[in-house]
Scaffold this motif. Structure first.
Motif, PDB file in Angstrom:
ATOM      1  N   ALA A  70       7.250   4.796   5.580  1.00 24.99           N
ATOM      2  CA  ALA A  70       5.920   4.862   4.975  1.00 24.99           C
ATOM      3  C   ALA A  70       5.617   3.564   4.221  1.00 24.99           C
ATOM      4  N   ALA A  71       6.649   2.976   3.631  1.00 26.74           N
ATOM      5  CA  ALA A  71       6.446   1.766   2.824  1.00 26.74           C
ATOM      6  C   ALA A  71       5.901   0.635   3.700  1.00 26.74           C
ATOM      7  N   VAL A  72       6.518   0.455   4.854  1.00 28.19           N
ATOM      8  CA  VAL A  72       6.070  -0.632   5.725  1.00 28.19           C
ATOM      9  C   VAL A  72       4.672  -0.331   6.261  1.00 28.19           C
ATOM     10  N   ARG A  73       4.454   0.924   6.625  1.00 29.58           N
ATOM     11  CA  ARG A  73       3.112   1.268   7.128  1.00 29.58           C
ATOM     12  C   ARG A  73       2.050   1.023   6.069  1.00 29.58           C
ATOM     13  N   SER A  74       2.333   1.384   4.825  1.00 31.86           N
ATOM     14  CA  SER A  74       1.268   1.159   3.833  1.00 31.86           C
ATOM     15  C   SER A  74       1.157  -0.312   3.440  1.00 31.86           C
ATOM     16  N   ALA A  75       2.264  -1.065   3.539  1.00 29.94           N
ATOM     17  CA  ALA A  75       2.140  -2.516   3.312  1.00 29.94           C
ATOM     18  C   ALA A  75       1.266  -3.137   4.410  1.00 29.94           C
ATOM     19  N   PHE A  76       1.435  -2.665   5.631  1.00 30.72           N
ATOM     20  CA  PHE A  76       0.595  -3.166   6.731  1.00 30.72           C
ATOM     21  C   PHE A  76      -0.885  -2.879   6.444  1.00 30.72           C
ATOM     22  N   GLN A  77      -1.137  -1.671   5.941  1.00 32.26           N
ATOM     23  CA  GLN A  77      -2.523  -1.324   5.598  1.00 32.26           C
ATOM     24  C   GLN A  77      -3.047  -2.214   4.475  1.00 32.26           C
ATOM     25  N   PHE A  78      -2.149  -2.522   3.563  1.00 33.82           N
ATOM     26  CA  PHE A  78      -2.515  -3.401   2.449  1.00 33.82           C
ATOM     27  C   PHE A  78      -3.041  -4.740   2.984  1.00 33.82           C
ATOM     28  N   PHE A  79      -2.347  -5.285   3.987  1.00 31.13           N
ATOM     29  CA  PHE A  79      -2.781  -6.572   4.558  1.00 31.13           C
ATOM     30  C   PHE A  79      -4.168  -6.462   5.196  1.00 31.13           C
ATOM     31  N   GLU A  80      -4.380  -5.364   5.928  1.00 32.98           N
ATOM     32  CA  GLU A  80      -5.671  -5.174   6.602  1.00 32.98           C
ATOM     33  C   GLU A  80      -6.789  -4.975   5.574  1.00 32.98           C
ATOM     34  N   ALA A  81      -6.518  -4.097   4.604  1.00 34.46           N
ATOM     35  CA  ALA A  81      -7.564  -3.715   3.652  1.00 34.46           C
ATOM     36  C   ALA A  81      -7.944  -4.861   2.722  1.00 34.46           C
ATOM     37  N   ASN A  82      -7.013  -5.786   2.497  1.00 33.52           N
ATOM     38  CA  ASN A  82      -7.268  -6.855   1.522  1.00 33.52           C
ATOM     39  C   ASN A  82      -7.572  -8.207   2.159  1.00 33.52           C
ATOM     40  N   ALA A  83      -7.956  -8.179   3.432  1.00 40.65           N
ATOM     41  CA  ALA A  83      -8.178  -9.439   4.158  1.00 40.65           C
ATOM     42  C   ALA A  83      -9.085 -10.406   3.387  1.00 40.65           C
ATOM     43  N   GLU A  84     -10.162  -9.869   2.837  1.00 40.15           N
ATOM     44  CA  GLU A  84     -11.110 -10.774   2.168  1.00 40.15           C
ATOM     45  C   GLU A  84     -10.570 -11.335   0.856  1.00 40.15           C
ATOM     46  N   THR A  85      -9.866 -10.500   0.126  1.00 42.23           N
ATOM     47  CA  THR A  85      -9.262 -10.954  -1.138  1.00 42.23           C
ATOM     48  C   THR A  85      -8.212 -12.032  -0.858  1.00 42.23           C
TER      49      THR A  85
ATOM     50  N   GLY B 165      10.160 -17.650  -8.478  1.00 40.49           N
ATOM     51  CA  GLY B 165      10.076 -16.286  -9.020  1.00 40.49           C
ATOM     52  C   GLY B 165      11.028 -15.378  -8.246  1.00 40.49           C
ATOM     53  N   LEU B 166      11.742 -14.523  -8.945  1.00 43.17           N
ATOM     54  CA  LEU B 166      12.755 -13.683  -8.298  1.00 43.17           C
ATOM     55  C   LEU B 166      12.287 -12.237  -8.229  1.00 43.17           C
ATOM     56  N   ARG B 167      12.453 -11.637  -7.067  1.00 43.34           N
ATOM     57  CA  ARG B 167      12.239 -10.195  -6.947  1.00 43.34           C
ATOM     58  C   ARG B 167      13.611  -9.572  -6.736  1.00 43.34           C
ATOM     59  N   LYS B 168      14.099  -8.966  -7.802  1.00 45.72           N
ATOM     60  CA  LYS B 168      15.478  -8.474  -7.785  1.00 45.72           C
ATOM     61  C   LYS B 168      15.615  -7.223  -6.939  1.00 45.72           C
TER      62      LYS B 168
ATOM     63  N   ALA C 203       4.516 -10.669  -1.920  1.00 37.63           N
ATOM     64  CA  ALA C 203       5.024 -10.139  -3.195  1.00 37.63           C
ATOM     65  C   ALA C 203       4.144  -8.977  -3.667  1.00 37.63           C
ATOM     66  N   GLU C 204       2.825  -9.129  -3.494  1.00 37.04           N
ATOM     67  CA  GLU C 204       1.912  -8.082  -3.954  1.00 37.04           C
ATOM     68  C   GLU C 204       2.058  -6.807  -3.116  1.00 37.04           C
ATOM     69  N   SER C 205       2.251  -6.974  -1.817  1.00 34.26           N
ATOM     70  CA  SER C 205       2.390  -5.789  -0.960  1.00 34.26           C
ATOM     71  C   SER C 205       3.672  -5.030  -1.302  1.00 34.26           C
ATOM     72  N   LEU C 206       4.745  -5.753  -1.559  1.00 35.88           N
ATOM     73  CA  LEU C 206       6.011  -5.104  -1.921  1.00 35.88           C
ATOM     74  C   LEU C 206       5.855  -4.335  -3.233  1.00 35.88           C
ATOM     75  N   LYS C 207       5.094  -4.946  -4.135  1.00 31.17           N
ATOM     76  CA  LYS C 207       4.841  -4.297  -5.416  1.00 31.17           C
ATOM     77  C   LYS C 207       3.974  -3.055  -5.228  1.00 31.17           C
ATOM     78  N   SER C 208       2.949  -3.182  -4.398  1.00 26.80           N
ATOM     79  CA  SER C 208       1.998  -2.077  -4.237  1.00 26.80           C
ATOM     80  C   SER C 208       2.659  -0.848  -3.626  1.00 26.80           C
ATOM     81  N   VAL C 209       3.692  -1.042  -2.808  1.00 23.58           N
ATOM     82  CA  VAL C 209       4.377   0.123  -2.227  1.00 23.58           C
ATOM     83  C   VAL C 209       5.670   0.435  -2.990  1.00 23.58           C
TER      84      VAL C 209
END
Ligand SMILES: [Zn+2]
Length: 409
Positions: A19-34, A81-84, A136-142
């Motif tokens: 589910a995490a990868v699927r929603s990260a994929f959606q994140f990319f699509e939904a935020n194209a303009e941003t 920046g580190l994402r532990k 980084a933002e997509s990983l955070k969002s999921v």
């Protein structure tokens, strides 16, 4: 995810089913303009060679907002920046370069027309930098947890005379040196290229100096321009192999002041390249011998009593060659991620930040960050964000394939 040893194809397929990868994929699509707006903001901050500070500070502030740890601008100017994850091993460094080829004073305003963005540096490498922030933002969002850790890096000095100074520092002197186990540079567009082959180069400035004199009365004084001419004639006779591809170029010459004066000075800039370190060394040895012989020849015909020419050779750039094996898990995972998104993996060679870790034997590749671009390194550079999401999806799969996804919301 299973900790059993799985094939790269299995790893990618298991990731796709989460589910995490699927929603990260959606994140990319939904935020194209941003994402595109963010890319324009980055590209609008000038980052000439050796003056990347303002852009590094912008990126560092974003890293902070995204909750990365140990955010800093290191002594060379790289933004880190580190994402532990659960462990600091494996540690994957994902990077994009801060610098552009454009000198200070270049108008970096981004203009849009017909679905394209025009601006110096918009693709190379504002496209890679925005990918870092978006990943980084997509990983955070999921709320993705990972087994290993991810070090996000905006590097300085990737282009030209920067001579890979940022990545060189990262892997030799920085606190992260020796801790990074693999490296990905996001540079430019696309979702199918996998640059696993580092194209090496050596760049020199040759200077020849003499006393100079009058073209008629001092004839017989050794002539630096003639010596440079002799050197060029020798160099261009070099039988450069087509495979492994090996090239040379005299890109700039200068010297002399007047048609009827024997010059006191001449210089040229030379670029030597090969995809093979052995061939590069062979060409380099030939070149060094050629210039010495050329100057000797010019000196040997001088009139008695005149001082000889002096030669100085300055190494102005050096990038090592090498490759990350197609059998390495980094390349295998990149191949599977490319295929699963419907693209045919295309292996390529180039001179990028990945050259340096590759030369140290650390698995490294350069990948595109999605979309399309053209006229790179010119004022007409453009980027088209269409299907950028594919590049980001591939990037995410490769990253998680390497560091391992443990849990997510
Ligand atoms: Zn680049």
């Amino acid at each position: 995810m299973s900790t059993l040893i799985t094939s790269p194809a299995q790893t990618i397929n298991e990731l796709l089913a989460t589910a995490a990868v699927r929603s990260a994929f959606q994140f990319f699509e939904a935020n194209a303009e941003t994402i595109t707006a963010q890319q324009i903001a980055i590209s609008s901050i000038p980052a000439p060679p050796f003056s990347e500070r303002e852009r590094a500070e912008y990126l560092a502030a974003k890293f902070q907002q995204l909750g990365l740890d140990e955010v800093a601008i290191d002594r060379e100017g790289n933004c880190i920046g580190l994402r532990k994850g659960n462990s600091l091993e494996p540690m994957l460094a994902v990077s994009a370069h801060l610098d552009t080829v454009f000198p200070a004073g270049t108008d970096v305003t981004v203009r849009g027309a017909n679905g394209k963005l025009f601006g110096p540096g918009i693709a190379d490498d504002a496209c890679g930098l925005v990918a870092l922030l978006t990943l980084a933002e997509s990983l955070k969002s999921v709320n993705a947890g990972t087994e290993g850790s991810i070090l996000f890096v905006g590097t300085v000095g990737e282009e030209g005379e920067g001579n890979l100074r940022g990545v060189r520092y990262l892997f030799t002197e920085s606190p992260w040196a020796k801790r990074i186990s693999s490296f990905i540079s996001f540079d430019g567009p696309g979702a199918d290229r996998i640059i696993n082959h580092a194209l090496g180069s050596r760049r020199y400035r040759l200077s020849v100096a003499g006393t100079g004199g009058h073209s008629w009365t001092d004839f017989g004084v050794p002539n630096p321009v003639h010596a440079v001419g002799r050197a060029i004639a020798r160099l261009v006779a070099y039988p450069a192999p087509r495979e492994p591809r090996t090239t040379f170029n005299v890109g700039r010459i200068e010297g002399g002041t007047s048609v009827n004066a024997i010059p006191s000075y001449a210089a040229m800039d030379i670029d030597l390249r090969s995809s093979s370190e052995v061939e590069l060394q062979r060409l380099d040895a030939f070149f060094r011998r050629a210039i010495r012989e050329a100057v000797d020849d010019e000196n040997s015909v001088r009139r008695q009593g005149f001082p000889p020419l002096t030669l100085s050779l300055q190494l102005i750039g050096e990038r090592p060659s090498g490759q990350t094996s197609r059998d390495s898990s980094l390349v295998q995972i990149a191949v599977e991620a490319t295929k699963v998104l419907g693209f045919i993996p295309r292996f390529d060679q180039a001179s990028t930040d990945a050259n340096f870790p590759i030369s140290l034997g650390i698995p490294a590749v350069t990948l595109g960050a999605g979309g399309a671009s053209g006229n790179s390194h010119t004022l007409e550079e453009w980027y088209e964000p269409r299907d950028r999401a594919s590049g980001l999806k591939r990037a995410l799969l490769v990253i998680l394939g390497l560091v391992g996804l443990t849990q997510a919301d």
